[in-house]
Design an enzyme around this catalytic site. Sequence first.
Site, PDB file in Angstrom:
ATOM      1  N   GLU A 103      15.024 -19.965  17.162  1.00 24.90           N
ATOM      2  CA  GLU A 103      15.082 -20.880  16.015  1.00 24.90           C
ATOM      3  C   GLU A 103      14.900 -20.085  14.728  1.00 24.90           C
ATOM      4  OE1 GLU A 103      16.018 -23.298  14.569  1.00 24.90           O
ATOM      5  OE2 GLU A 103      14.759 -25.056  14.844  1.00 24.90           O
ATOM      6  N   ASP A 104      15.381 -20.638  13.607  1.00 26.27           N
ATOM      7  CA  ASP A 104      15.197 -19.922  12.335  1.00 26.27           C
ATOM      8  C   ASP A 104      13.854 -20.237  11.677  1.00 26.27           C
ATOM      9  OD1 ASP A 104      15.954 -22.517  11.774  1.00 26.27           O
ATOM     10  OD2 ASP A 104      17.397 -22.009  10.215  1.00 26.27           O
ATOM     11  N   ASP A 107       8.984 -25.875  10.618  1.00 28.69           N
ATOM     12  CA  ASP A 107       8.387 -26.416   9.392  1.00 28.69           C
ATOM     13  C   ASP A 107       7.499 -27.597   9.793  1.00 28.69           C
ATOM     14  OD1 ASP A 107       7.841 -27.442   6.900  1.00 28.69           O
ATOM     15  OD2 ASP A 107       9.895 -27.556   6.216  1.00 28.69           O
ATOM     16  N   PHE A 156      10.882 -23.256  -0.489  1.00 30.39           N
ATOM     17  CA  PHE A 156      12.193 -23.551   0.080  1.00 30.39           C
ATOM     18  C   PHE A 156      13.021 -22.272   0.095  1.00 30.39           C
ATOM     19  CE2 PHE A 156      16.524 -25.139   0.217  1.00 30.39           C
ATOM     20  CZ  PHE A 156      16.414 -26.108   1.207  1.00 30.39           C
ATOM     21  N   ARG A 169      24.184 -19.711   3.299  1.00 30.05           N
ATOM     22  CA  ARG A 169      23.701 -19.168   4.581  1.00 30.05           C
ATOM     23  C   ARG A 169      24.073 -17.698   4.765  1.00 30.05           C
ATOM     24  NH1 ARG A 169      22.283 -23.595   8.095  1.00 30.05           N
ATOM     25  NH2 ARG A 169      23.450 -25.488   7.674  1.00 30.05           N
TER      26      ARG A 169
HETATM   27  C1  PRP Z   1      16.299 -26.853   9.940  1.00 26.90           C
HETATM   28  C2  PRP Z   1      15.929 -25.551  10.642  1.00 26.90           C
HETATM   29  C3  PRP Z   1      15.166 -26.010  11.852  1.00 26.90           C
HETATM   30  C4  PRP Z   1      14.507 -27.279  11.385  1.00 26.90           C
HETATM   31  C5  PRP Z   1      13.055 -27.011  11.114  1.00 26.90           C
HETATM   32  O1  PRP Z   1      17.441 -27.358  10.563  1.00 26.90           O
HETATM   33  O2  PRP Z   1      17.070 -24.811  10.983  1.00 26.90           O
HETATM   34  O3  PRP Z   1      16.021 -26.295  12.941  1.00 26.90           O
HETATM   35  O4  PRP Z   1      15.184 -27.688  10.200  1.00 26.90           O
HETATM   36  O5  PRP Z   1      12.449 -28.111  10.543  1.00 26.90           O
HETATM   37  P1  PRP Z   1      11.305 -28.980  11.207  1.00 26.90           P
HETATM   38  O6  PRP Z   1      10.299 -28.034  11.831  1.00 26.90           O
HETATM   39  O7  PRP Z   1      10.741 -29.701  10.014  1.00 26.90           O
HETATM   40  O8  PRP Z   1      11.914 -29.905  12.190  1.00 26.90           O
HETATM   41  P2  PRP Z   1      18.545 -28.249   9.869  1.00 26.90           P
HETATM   42  O9  PRP Z   1      18.461 -29.623  10.418  1.00 26.90           O
HETATM   43  O10 PRP Z   1      18.469 -28.081   8.381  1.00 26.90           O
HETATM   44  O11 PRP Z   1      19.882 -27.621  10.443  1.00 26.90           O
HETATM   45  P3  PRP Z   1      20.545 -26.178  10.262  1.00 26.90           P
HETATM   46  O12 PRP Z   1      19.953 -25.273  11.301  1.00 26.90           O
HETATM   47  O13 PRP Z   1      21.982 -26.447  10.529  1.00 26.90           O
HETATM   48  O14 PRP Z   1      20.294 -25.673   8.856  1.00 26.90           O
END
Ligand code: PRP
Length: 184
Positions: A103-104, A107, A156, A169
Site C-alpha cells: 500500500e502507499d 491514513d 497532504f 502521481r
Molecule cells: C488512498 C491511498 C490508500 C488510502 C488510505 O487511496 O492510496 O489506499 O487512500 O487512506 P485510509 O487509510 O484513510 O483509508 P485512494 O482511495 O485515494 O485511491 P488511489 O490509491 O487510487 O489514490
Amino acid sequence: MQNIDRRIKYILFDQKTLESKITELSDWVNSTYEKIDDDLIIVGLLKGSLPFLAQLIKTVKVDFLLDFMILSSYDGKEHSSGSVKVVLDLANDIKNKNVLIVEDIIDTGRTMQKVVNLLQSRNPKSLKVLTLLNKPSGRKVDFEPDNFGFIIKNEFVVGFGFDWKEKMRQLPYIGVLKDEEFKK
Ligand code: PRP
C-alpha cells in the site's frame, strides 16, 4: 538539484531517499519470505501504490505472483469520504497462500481494515501489510501495518503515486502541496 513542480510547497522525500528506503523494505520482504515453501502473492492496491510497488519488486528475490485490487475512499478529494468501495478484486484464489499487501499510505486505516477483513475471510495462510507511508495521526480505526517506510505528520502529500484530484502521481519525489492549490 531536482526541478520542483510549481505546485509543491516542499519535498518530503526525494528520489534517492525513496530508493534507499525501498531497498530496505525489499530486504524485509526477502527475509520475511525466504523460508516459505508455498506461493507468495504480492497484492498491489491501485492506483497509488504503483510507483512504490514497481520499485520494490526490482529487488525482491523470492518468487511471487503479482495481483492487484482497486479500492476507493478519497474520490479525488482531500479528505477520506469514510466509505471504502472495492472497484477491482483479485484475480487469484488466496486460500492457503501467503499474501503481502503493498500500500502507499495508511491514513484513517479504513481502506486497510476493509481489505484485511475481506482477504482474511478467504483463509490465506498468512497475511501481512507493507505500506510506504504511515500517518498514525489520521487514524479513525485501530490498524497497524507489519512494516512501513516513513511516518508522516498530518499533511497532504503528492507525487510518487500520491495524487491531487487524480493528477501529479508521476512526480519522482513525495512533496507537500502548496495551500493555495486546495482552493483551485
Ligand atoms: C488512498 C491511498 C490508500 C488510502 C488510505 O487511496 O492510496 O489506499 O487512500 O487512506 P485510509 O487509510 O484513510 O483509508 P485512494 O482511495 O485515494 O485511491 P488511489 O490509491 O487510487 O489514490
